[in-house]
Design an enzyme around this catalytic site. Sequence first.
Site: not given
Ligand code: 5GP
Length: 185
Positions: A47-48, A104, A107, A135, A156-157, A163
């Site tokens: 949803k982000g 969005d 990470d 990040k 964490f943002v 959210d």
């Molecule tokens: P990844 O697979 O890149 O580690 O994770 C991506 C997903 O983790 C993003 O689409 C998001 O849903 C969640 N996520 C990663 N970092 C953050 C953050 O700082 N804040 C929030 N609200 N969600 C995050």
Amino acid sequence: MDASDISDDLDQVLLTEDQLHQRLDELAATIDADYAGRELLLVGVLKGAVMVMADLARRLHVPVQMDWMAVSSYGSGTKSSGVVRILKDLDTDVTGQHVLIVEDIVDSGLTLSWLLANLRSRGPASVEVATLLRKPESAKVSLDVRYVGFDIPPAFVVGYGLDHDQRYRNLPFVATLAPHVYADD
Ligand code: 5GP
């Protein structure tokens, strides 16, 4: 919703509404130039990515279609594992289409890496990625993300679609939360 509604929960505003909109203007201009004469399929990741998809799409002049995917990443707590399940698939056949995944935040990059492989296996003409936030210090896989709004530190943002426990998505800016909000996590 604005900062005064959640002043007790806020730690720091990382990116203001003006900064977000200005950067989206720049990204949209670059994307328009890169895809001139072509049609784009924007794939938003629920949803982000709802806010960035809506604001980016409205700035584009090339013809676009918009579709959505929802994925869930198996993992412990807030850590992504890279093992992904599709909760909602595209309604669109991407064969021969120029696909731009709209995210969005990237990470670890594990979710996006899976999504890229999944969409590439469907025979599109091209697949690229636009993410509002990234990040770099958290990256576990090296990914070629063509359009990046902002590189941010590994905190964490929330806000602008992002959210914490499904809250704060409707903040118009991106912020970090006060430690007491995490106390029960
Ligand atoms: P990844 O697979 O890149 O580690 O994770 C991506 C997903 O983790 C993003 O689409 C998001 O849903 C969640 N996520 C990663 N970092 C953050 C953050 O700082 N804040 C929030 N609200 N969600 C995050």
